[in-house]
Every structure is written in C-alpha cells, then in structure tokens.
Scaffold this active site. Structure first.
Site, PDB file in Angstrom:
ATOM      1  CD  GLU A 143     -69.323  48.196  76.258  1.00 17.36           C
ATOM      2  OE1 GLU A 143     -69.515  47.035  76.676  1.00 17.36           O
ATOM      3  OE2 GLU A 143     -69.325  48.499  75.043  1.00 17.36           O
ATOM      4  CD  GLU A 148     -69.546  49.410  69.313  1.00 19.12           C
ATOM      5  OE1 GLU A 148     -70.348  49.967  70.082  1.00 19.12           O
ATOM      6  OE2 GLU A 148     -69.473  48.177  69.177  1.00 19.12           O
TER       7      GLU A 148
END
Ligand SMILES: *[C@@H]1O[C@H](CO)[C@@H](O)[C@H](O)[C@H]1NC(C)=O
Length: 257
Positions: A143, A148
């Site tokens: 990932e 984010e």
C-alpha cells in the site's frame, strides 16, 4: 509532407546521419495509461474508472459508497459525502469512491516505473478521510498512500509506504488548506541491482517530500483508488453537513526509461 521533411532533414544533417536516424530503434516512450481528460464527463469517467472499492462499497470507516455520490464534468471529479439515516448503525454517511481500470505494476521489464499524479481540494476537518492511494490488487501490503488526509490532525497530508502493517514509512507535512487545488505525485521506480524493492518518491506542489523504499513491491499489481471515506482513522463524529472532495488532472504514466 513526408517528402518535404525528408529533403529538409537530408539537406541539414547529411545522408549518412539520416540513414543512422532511420536505422536506430525507436526511442522508448513513456505511456499515459490514464489521461487528464478522464473526468471530462460521465462517459470518460466510466471508460477509465470503476465505482466503489475493488472489494465493495465500505472500507474501515463510516461511509458506504455508491455512484450516486460521484460526478465527473469539465475535467473535475467531485466526491460528495452526506450524513446517512440508514438503519445500519455502522454507516453514518453516503459517499463516493472510484478505482482505476488500469493498474500500476512496476515489473522491471515492461515498466521500470509508474508516475501517478493529480490536483486536489481536500476536506481536512475531523471525521473526513479523503485519499489518493495505491493498494495491492491481491493480498496486502503493498500500500502506497500518495495522499491521505486524516481529519484527526487537520491541515496535514500523509505520504505512507507499508512494508508490513507495523513497518510503515510516513511523512506528514502541512497541507496548504487555502481552498485552491494543490498537486501531489508519487513516482515508483525500480532500484538498480535490487530485483525486489521499489523506490517511491512523494511530491507536494512539485517539491519532493519523501523517498521511501518499498519492500517487495516489484511485480505487484496495484489499484489506484480515490475515495472520500469518513470517520474511521479521521476521528468521530464527522461533519453534520455535506462534505466535498474535488480532484482534477489525474494522470497515470507508465515509465519505460
Ligand atoms: C521497508 O523495507 C525496505 C527494504 O528492506 C527498507 O529499506 C525500508 O527501510 C523499510 N521501511 C521501513 C519503514 O522500515
């Protein structure tokens, strides 16, 4: 047209040089696998993207996704989260998510790298959890969070690379939360002499913020996801009104050199 160019070229560089030019293999070219026009309309969106997550319509937060909360027009993708009045007590919002039909896969032969970029107006208040990220198509990790925003720390953007669930490189910097679009970019590349790991560079507005080494990412297919998740890692309760996340100029490029 070609004849005109030919005579001009032969006249200026000479026949021998022109023959060399003709015989040399074509220069390797990077390939744009998702163009910046993919948010021009619903039909262009649906050509390059699928709705929801690759695995369904929820993920670690309080929003359930659907295509009703995704719109693409004039080059801008808008994801909208609204409070829900579901009987399902875990779902507090209806929101939108898309993932790219083209996957990222730096295999070291066909692709020595990938570049993934976009421009964002992101909500950063408590309970809002937008992201632009790459996630393993099979298993987990890899990932790589190219952006984010976790509303538990407002006005911050996170760049994360997971080796394992506990071995994570994170760089957290101030997000210029001024209502304007800002650019983020991730560049994944092979590392000379290393057949397993990738280097990932993370950029904000064209400035390099971090370079992480991603363990075992070579040859792993990754899905590019753009989501407006709510609560979860961003704290709760989230906003009582409507939240919007705007995205434009997303481009995915396969690098061959
Ligand atoms: C992830 O693994 C790579 C390759 O072994 C290593 O260089 C890097 O430091 C690791 N990241 C973290 C956060 O430990």
């Amino acid at each position: 047209m070609f004849k005109v160019q030919l005579s001009t070229v032969t006249a200026s560089i000479g026949l021998a040089a022109f023959a060399t030019l003709l015989l040399s293999p074509p220069a390797s070219a990077d390939t744009i696998t998702i163009p910046t026009s993919s948010f021009d309309s619903t039909s262009s969106l649906e050509q390059y993207w699928n709705y929801n997550y690759p695995w369904g319509d929820t993920h670690n937060g309080a929003a359930r996704m659907s295509s009703d909360h995704v719109s693409a027009s004039g080059g801008v993708l808008t994801l909208t989260a609204v409070p829900a009045s579901d009987s399902d007590s875990d779902i507090h919002y209806h929101s939108g998510t898309i993932y790219a039909k083209e996957q990222v896969n730096v295999d070291g032969t066909d692709a020595v790298g990938y570049q993934v970029e976009g421009e964002f107006i992101a909500p950063t208040t408590k309970g809002t959890w937008p992201a632009f990220w790459l996630n393993a198509a099979s298993g987990w990790p890899p990932e790589s969070d190219i952006a984010e925003w976790k509303g538990e720390r407002t006005d911050q953007i996170w760049f994360n690379t997971f080796n394992t669930s506990s071995q994570v490189a994170s760089k957290v910097v101030t997000w210029p939360d001024d209502g304007n679009y800002h650019a983020v970019k991730g560049v994944l590349r092979t590392i000379p002499g290393n057949s397993a790991d990738l280097s990932i560079e993370y950029y904000l507005d064209g400035t390099l913020q971090a370079t992480h080494t991603a363990a075992g990412y070579v040859g792993k297919a990754l899905n590019l996801i753009i989501d407006l998740q709510m609560e979860g890692s961003s704290g709760s309760p989230g906003p009582t009104g409507t939240t919007t996340f705007k995205i434009r100029n997303v481009q995915m490029t396969k690098l061959t050199s």
